[in-house]
Design an enzyme around this catalytic site. Structure first.
Site, PDB file in Angstrom:
ATOM      1  N   SER A  23      38.040  30.259  12.495  1.00 51.63           N
ATOM      2  CA  SER A  23      37.063  28.901  12.295  1.00 51.63           C
ATOM      3  C   SER A  23      37.667  27.809  12.202  1.00 51.63           C
ATOM      4  O   SER A  23      38.712  27.885  11.086  1.00 51.63           O
ATOM      5  CB  SER A  23      36.026  29.273  11.302  1.00 51.63           C
ATOM      6  OG  SER A  23      35.146  28.225  11.192  1.00 51.63           O
ATOM      7  N   ASN A  71      43.977  21.210   4.098  1.00 52.78           N
ATOM      8  CA  ASN A  71      42.886  20.127   4.719  1.00 52.78           C
ATOM      9  C   ASN A  71      41.653  20.055   3.629  1.00 52.78           C
ATOM     10  O   ASN A  71      41.517  20.914   3.064  1.00 52.78           O
ATOM     11  CB  ASN A  71      42.267  20.843   5.966  1.00 52.78           C
ATOM     12  CG  ASN A  71      41.364  21.738   5.826  1.00 52.78           C
ATOM     13  OD1 ASN A  71      40.115  21.629   5.607  1.00 52.78           O
ATOM     14  ND2 ASN A  71      41.826  23.060   5.673  1.00 52.78           N
ATOM     15  N   MET A  73      38.202  18.547   5.273  1.00 54.07           N
ATOM     16  CA  MET A  73      37.695  17.935   6.158  1.00 54.07           C
ATOM     17  C   MET A  73      36.225  17.790   5.717  1.00 54.07           C
ATOM     18  O   MET A  73      35.405  16.911   6.206  1.00 54.07           O
ATOM     19  CB  MET A  73      37.446  18.851   7.460  1.00 54.07           C
ATOM     20  CG  MET A  73      38.842  19.739   7.981  1.00 54.07           C
ATOM     21  SD  MET A  73      39.935  18.270   8.638  1.00 54.07           S
ATOM     22  CE  MET A  73      38.824  17.567  10.029  1.00 54.07           C
ATOM     23  N   CYS A 131      34.467  28.254   1.951  1.00 51.37           N
ATOM     24  CA  CYS A 131      34.961  26.529   1.852  1.00 51.37           C
ATOM     25  C   CYS A 131      35.539  26.096   0.562  1.00 51.37           C
ATOM     26  O   CYS A 131      34.191  26.182  -0.265  1.00 51.37           O
ATOM     27  CB  CYS A 131      34.093  25.766   2.696  1.00 51.37           C
ATOM     28  SG  CYS A 131      34.992  24.185   2.552  1.00 51.37           S
ATOM     29  N   GLY A 218      48.252  28.466   6.725  1.00 47.82           N
ATOM     30  CA  GLY A 218      49.536  28.554   7.169  1.00 47.82           C
ATOM     31  C   GLY A 218      50.673  29.490   6.744  1.00 47.82           C
ATOM     32  O   GLY A 218      50.055  30.296   5.697  1.00 47.82           O
TER      33      GLY A 218
HETATM   34  O1  RRO Z   1      35.818  21.903   6.626  1.00 38.85           O
HETATM   35  C1  RRO Z   1      36.306  22.092   5.808  1.00 38.85           C
HETATM   36  O2  RRO Z   1      36.898  21.116   4.987  1.00 38.85           O
HETATM   37  C2  RRO Z   1      36.969  23.271   5.514  1.00 38.85           C
HETATM   38  C3  RRO Z   1      36.076  24.582   5.747  1.00 38.85           C
HETATM   39 BR1  RRO Z   1      34.479  24.362   6.207  1.00 38.85          BR
HETATM   40  C4  RRO Z   1      36.673  25.665   5.126  1.00 38.85           C
HETATM   41  O3  RRO Z   1      36.138  26.890   5.385  1.00 38.85           O
HETATM   42  N1  RRO Z   1      37.917  25.885   4.851  1.00 38.85           N
HETATM   43  C5  RRO Z   1      38.785  24.854   4.687  1.00 38.85           C
HETATM   44  O4  RRO Z   1      39.811  24.933   4.395  1.00 38.85           O
HETATM   45  N2  RRO Z   1      38.366  23.717   5.085  1.00 38.85           N
END
Ligand code: RRO
Length: 306
Positions: A23, A71, A73, A131, A218
């Site tokens: 994902s 990340n 996001m 997340c 990673g």
């Molecule tokens: O969108 C994100 O910042 C994010 C999600 Br949904 C997740 O499940 N894992 C991640 O590392 N970033």
């Protein structure tokens, strides 16, 4: 890569090989998913989708480190009502199972989103209860076995498709969480989501990510993810998708030997390209042939023998 040795049945899904797109790596369009299929993937998982659209966090949302990506996001997504069109379209063009990742800010939101995704044609749903950096969802749900069980039960009652639960490595005891998910009815587990991490810019003397903290993926997290799969397999017999830092066939084989029945690949696709699936499948098939195994299934959990 077509080798019968690579065929697997995973939680009632038939996969022609055990490599799955994790994902969050690709956008939502069926076209971007198609390029992954051409790379030889066995199934794909979409980015997480929820009840309402979200813009996500401000940039910077990703920072590269020596052996991975961090990340934050912030769950950007178009919302399930807009996304059902993409699911329907993807089902007409994708020759491999489509697993839709869903999240919610409540038990009900998980169930509503999962139901809509399943009705639109998802072959399975993967619950994002891991997340690491969005408040009141993700790992705030998955770190609490009671809340997690409520989510899984409600989703199981709402959908007739297999329900996968993606677990967080950011817990004291991942086995306890895995057992709670399975007891509540999870058909499969994905282990694991990203590891909480951060980076600081020495020039500005400030965190790099706008959200400050993010999730590390990673090669840096591969040994952590592998240990999580090994721990889970010791106690739980529900099928596991290993996820975390897999870049080569050797990594994939390690995860099978630890107890994973399939592997998800994410960051390696971002660093390289969709060819990584073909390369891993070729290597796994050659390994099985050389060692005289007839299928991936024969090596799942093999490192647990005493
Ligand atoms: O969108 C994100 O910042 C994010 C999600 Br949904 C997740 O499940 N894992 C991640 O590392 N970033």
């Amino acid at each position: 890569m077509n080798s019968n040795r690579l065929n697997i049945n995973f939680a009632s899904l038939k996969l022609k090989n055990p490599t799955v797109l994790a994902s969050g790596i690709l956008g939502y369009s069926a076209e971007s998913l198609e390029s992954i299929v051409e790379g030889g993937v066995g199934a794909v998982v979409t980015k997480s989708v929820g009840v309402t659209p979200r813009i996500g966090y401000a940039n910077p949302t990703v920072v590269q480190t020596k052996c991975g990506l961090i990340n934050a996001m912030g769950l950007p997504n178009p919302g399930i009502d807009a996304y059902v069109q993409e699911i329907r379209h993807a089902k007409t063009v994708l020759p491999v199972p489509l697993i839709v990742s869903v999240y919610g800010f409540s038990v009900e939101e998980y169930a509503i989103t999962a139901k809509k995704a399943a009705e639109a044609g998802a072959d399975a749903v993967e619950l994002n209860v891991s997340c690491p950096h969005v408040k009141e969802t993700g790992s705030e749900i998955g770190q609490n076995s009671e809340t997690l069980a409520k989510v899984v039960k409600k989703v199981k009652a709402a959908v007739q498709k297999p329900v996968f639960v993606k677990l967080s490595p950011n817990v004291t005891d991942i086995v306890e969480v895995a057992e709670a998910a399975v007891k509540a009815g999870a058909d499969a587990l994905t282990a694991v989501n990203t590891v909480r991490a951060m980076a600081i810019d020495v020039e500005t003397a400030l965190p790099v990510l706008s959200n400050k903290r993010g999730g590390l993926s990673g090669p840096a997290i591969k040994p952590i993810a592998l240990r999580c799969v090994y721990d889970i397999y010791e106690k739980v017999k529900t099928p596991v998708m290993g996820c975390g830092g897999i870049t080569s066939w050797r990594d994939a084989v390690e995860f099978f030997l630890a107890g994973a029945s399939a592997v998800q690949i994410g960051t390696a696709v971002a660093f390289e390209n969709a060819g990584v699936f073909e390369a891993i499948n070729r290597g796994v098939a050659a390994y099985l042939k050389k060692k005289d195994f007839r299928s991936v299934k024969e090596i799942v959990g093999l490192s647990h023998r005493s």
